[in-house]
Scaffold this motif. Sequence first.
Motif, mmCIF file in Angstrom:
data_model
loop_
_atom_site.group_PDB
_atom_site.id
_atom_site.type_symbol
_atom_site.label_atom_id
_atom_site.label_comp_id
_atom_site.label_asym_id
_atom_site.label_seq_id
_atom_site.Cartn_x
_atom_site.Cartn_y
_atom_site.Cartn_z
ATOM 1 N N SER A 175 8.095 3.013 -6.458
ATOM 2 C CA SER A 175 7.210 1.896 -6.788
ATOM 3 C C SER A 175 7.645 0.695 -5.969
ATOM 4 O O SER A 175 8.727 0.700 -5.347
ATOM 5 C CB SER A 175 7.305 1.551 -8.272
ATOM 6 N N LEU A 176 6.823 -0.346 -5.990
ATOM 7 C CA LEU A 176 7.184 -1.569 -5.273
ATOM 8 C C LEU A 176 8.475 -2.157 -5.841
ATOM 9 O O LEU A 176 9.325 -2.636 -5.097
ATOM 10 C CB LEU A 176 6.048 -2.592 -5.370
ATOM 11 N N ALA A 177 8.631 -2.088 -7.167
ATOM 12 C CA ALA A 177 9.856 -2.605 -7.791
ATOM 13 C C ALA A 177 11.078 -1.823 -7.316
ATOM 14 O O ALA A 177 12.129 -2.413 -7.021
ATOM 15 C CB ALA A 177 9.735 -2.526 -9.314
ATOM 16 N N GLU A 178 10.946 -0.507 -7.218
ATOM 17 C CA GLU A 178 12.063 0.307 -6.750
ATOM 18 C C GLU A 178 12.375 0.021 -5.286
ATOM 19 O O GLU A 178 13.546 0.010 -4.885
ATOM 20 C CB GLU A 178 11.751 1.787 -6.943
ATOM 21 N N VAL A 179 11.341 -0.200 -4.490
ATOM 22 C CA VAL A 179 11.547 -0.547 -3.077
ATOM 23 C C VAL A 179 12.323 -1.855 -2.975
ATOM 24 O O VAL A 179 13.282 -1.970 -2.209
ATOM 25 C CB VAL A 179 10.187 -0.671 -2.356
ATOM 26 N N ALA A 180 11.916 -2.862 -3.770
ATOM 27 C CA ALA A 180 12.585 -4.164 -3.740
ATOM 28 C C ALA A 180 14.029 -4.046 -4.241
ATOM 29 O O ALA A 180 14.953 -4.628 -3.649
ATOM 30 C CB ALA A 180 11.806 -5.165 -4.584
ATOM 31 N N ASP A 181 14.233 -3.298 -5.319
ATOM 32 C CA ASP A 181 15.583 -3.125 -5.855
ATOM 33 C C ASP A 181 16.485 -2.393 -4.862
ATOM 34 O O ASP A 181 17.665 -2.724 -4.714
ATOM 35 C CB ASP A 181 15.536 -2.342 -7.171
ATOM 36 N N HIS A 182 15.917 -1.391 -4.192
ATOM 37 C CA HIS A 182 16.678 -0.636 -3.202
ATOM 38 C C HIS A 182 17.088 -1.546 -2.047
ATOM 39 O O HIS A 182 18.245 -1.494 -1.579
ATOM 40 C CB HIS A 182 15.848 0.531 -2.684
ATOM 41 N N ALA A 183 16.163 -2.395 -1.589
ATOM 42 C CA ALA A 183 16.461 -3.323 -0.500
ATOM 43 C C ALA A 183 17.536 -4.324 -0.932
ATOM 44 O O ALA A 183 18.453 -4.641 -0.168
ATOM 45 C CB ALA A 183 15.201 -4.051 -0.063
ATOM 46 N N HIS A 184 17.418 -4.806 -2.171
ATOM 47 C CA HIS A 184 18.388 -5.767 -2.699
ATOM 48 C C HIS A 184 19.791 -5.151 -2.729
ATOM 49 O O HIS A 184 20.769 -5.765 -2.257
ATOM 50 C CB HIS A 184 17.963 -6.214 -4.097
ATOM 51 N N ALA A 185 19.885 -3.953 -3.276
ATOM 52 C CA ALA A 185 21.186 -3.283 -3.380
ATOM 53 C C ALA A 185 21.774 -3.003 -1.996
ATOM 54 O O ALA A 185 22.984 -3.168 -1.769
ATOM 55 C CB ALA A 185 21.037 -1.979 -4.161
ATOM 56 N N LYS A 186 20.928 -2.601 -1.063
ATOM 57 C CA LYS A 186 21.396 -2.297 0.285
ATOM 58 C C LYS A 186 21.946 -3.554 0.967
ATOM 59 O O LYS A 186 23.001 -3.521 1.604
ATOM 60 C CB LYS A 186 20.240 -1.719 1.111
ATOM 61 N N LEU A 187 21.230 -4.673 0.830
ATOM 62 C CA LEU A 187 21.668 -5.913 1.476
ATOM 63 C C LEU A 187 22.966 -6.432 0.875
ATOM 64 O O LEU A 187 23.833 -6.947 1.590
ATOM 65 C CB LEU A 187 20.561 -6.967 1.374
ATOM 66 N N VAL A 188 23.111 -6.303 -0.445
ATOM 67 C CA VAL A 188 24.370 -6.703 -1.082
ATOM 68 C C VAL A 188 25.508 -5.831 -0.563
ATOM 69 O O VAL A 188 26.587 -6.327 -0.206
ATOM 70 C CB VAL A 188 24.264 -6.607 -2.620
ATOM 71 N N ARG A 189 25.260 -4.523 -0.499
ATOM 72 C CA ARG A 189 26.293 -3.580 -0.070
ATOM 73 C C ARG A 189 26.708 -3.827 1.383
ATOM 74 O O ARG A 189 27.896 -3.696 1.728
ATOM 75 C CB ARG A 189 25.756 -2.157 -0.225
ATOM 76 N N ARG A 190 25.749 -4.198 2.222
ATOM 77 C CA ARG A 190 26.042 -4.371 3.646
ATOM 78 C C ARG A 190 26.511 -5.785 4.006
ATOM 79 O O ARG A 190 26.723 -6.079 5.184
ATOM 80 C CB ARG A 190 24.802 -4.002 4.472
ATOM 81 N N HIS A 191 26.642 -6.640 3.009
ATOM 82 C CA HIS A 191 27.171 -7.991 3.247
ATOM 83 C C HIS A 191 28.423 -8.230 2.390
ATOM 84 O O HIS A 191 28.455 -9.149 1.569
ATOM 85 C CB HIS A 191 26.102 -9.059 2.920
ATOM 86 N N PRO A 192 29.455 -7.419 2.590
ATOM 87 C CA PRO A 192 30.669 -7.580 1.774
ATOM 88 C C PRO A 192 31.375 -8.912 2.032
ATOM 89 O O PRO A 192 32.166 -9.360 1.211
ATOM 90 C CB PRO A 192 31.538 -6.393 2.199
ATOM 91 N N PHE A 198 0.827 -1.202 0.000
ATOM 92 C CA PHE A 198 0.000 0.000 0.000
ATOM 93 C C PHE A 198 0.864 1.255 0.000
ATOM 94 O O PHE A 198 0.633 2.188 -0.786
ATOM 95 C CB PHE A 198 -0.926 0.008 1.222
ATOM 96 N N LEU A 199 1.867 1.288 0.860
ATOM 97 C CA LEU A 199 2.732 2.467 0.930
ATOM 98 C C LEU A 199 3.531 2.647 -0.360
ATOM 99 O O LEU A 199 3.759 3.777 -0.813
ATOM 100 C CB LEU A 199 3.677 2.354 2.128
ATOM 101 N N SER A 200 3.945 1.538 -0.973
ATOM 102 C CA SER A 200 4.655 1.622 -2.245
ATOM 103 C C SER A 200 3.750 2.168 -3.344
ATOM 104 O O SER A 200 4.182 2.934 -4.213
ATOM 105 C CB SER A 200 5.187 0.243 -2.650
ATOM 106 N N LEU A 201 2.468 1.798 -3.291
ATOM 107 C CA LEU A 201 1.512 2.292 -4.274
ATOM 108 C C LEU A 201 1.319 3.799 -4.135
ATOM 109 O O LEU A 201 1.169 4.514 -5.144
ATOM 110 C CB LEU A 201 0.175 1.571 -4.110
ATOM 111 N N LEU A 202 1.350 4.315 -2.919
ATOM 112 C CA LEU A 202 1.248 5.758 -2.718
ATOM 113 C C LEU A 202 2.416 6.484 -3.389
ATOM 114 O O LEU A 202 2.239 7.544 -3.998
ATOM 115 C CB LEU A 202 1.214 6.092 -1.226
ATOM 116 N N LEU A 203 3.611 5.901 -3.278
ATOM 117 C CA LEU A 203 4.779 6.484 -3.944
ATOM 118 C C LEU A 203 4.593 6.458 -5.463
ATOM 119 O O LEU A 203 4.915 7.426 -6.162
ATOM 120 C CB LEU A 203 6.040 5.710 -3.574
#
Length: 255
Positions: free
Chosen positions: A82-99, A70-75
Motif C-alpha cells: 500500500s502507499l502507507a507501506e511504501v512510505a514506511d519502507h522508505a522511512h525505515a530505509k533512510l533511517v537505516r542508511r543515515h547512521p 497509482f503503482l502503490s494502489l496496484l499493490l
Amino acid sequence: MESAGGDAVARLDELTRKLRRECPWDREQDERSIVPHTVGEAYELAAAAQSGDDAKMVDELGDVLFQVHFLSLLLEERGTGSLAEVADHAHAKLVRRHPHIFGEVEVDSSGEVLKNWDQIKKGEDGREPGIFGDVPENLPGPLYALKTQRRAASTGFDFDHVPYDGVTGELEELEAAKTREETFHEVGDVLFAAINVARKLKVDPELALRASADRFQERVQAAEEIAKRDGKAWDALDTEAQLGYYTRARTLLER
C-alpha cells in the motif's frame, strides 16, 4: 503547512482511486504498462531540474507523485502492499542508511556518507550477492556504467584523483584500433573512462550528455537560420561551409 500537505496528498489518493474505478484506460493498466510512463516522467523531471525551471519542477514532481500513488494502489489491490507501506519502507530505509544522523556513526565528508550507504545496502535483505549484484541491467548505458563504477568504488577499488589520463589513454588506443571489433571495444572504453571522470567530478553523465546534445541541436538550428538569411539551403552546403555557419552560430549563442 504539514496539514495542508497531508490534505493535498489525501486528495490525490482519492483521485487516483476514482480514476482506477471509473476510467476505462486506468482500469486496464498494470505495473508493466505503467512503468514506461513512470520512467518517462522521471526523465521529464530530470530535464526540469537541469533547466532550473521551478514551475516546471512542480508540474513534473506532481506527475511522478501520481505514478507512485497509482503503482502503490496496484499493490493494494493485490493485497501485497500500500502507499502507507511504501512510505514506511522508505522511512525505515533512510533511517537505516543515515547512521551518522540516527546512530552513533561519525562522518567527515559526503564521500564517507556514500561509502557507508553502499556498505549498508549490501547487508539489506533481498540484495543480490556480489559486488555488482544489485546493478539493474536495463539501465541507460551512462547510468549503468556509473552504477558499476560506484559499486567497485564502494569496495575501495577507486582512484584518489580525477582520472583525466584514463580518457587520454583510451583515446590513444582507439586511434590505434585496426579492426571493427577493436574499434567497438575501444569506443566503449573511451565512454566508460569519460563517465568515470564525470563520477569523480560529481557530474551526472546522463544529464550532462543530454545537455550537450541540446546545445548541439540549438547551434545547428541557429546555423541553419543564419544560412537561410544568407539565401543558402543548409542541406546544399558542403561540410566546410556548414562548419563556418556552425561557428558563427556558436559565437552568437555564447555572447
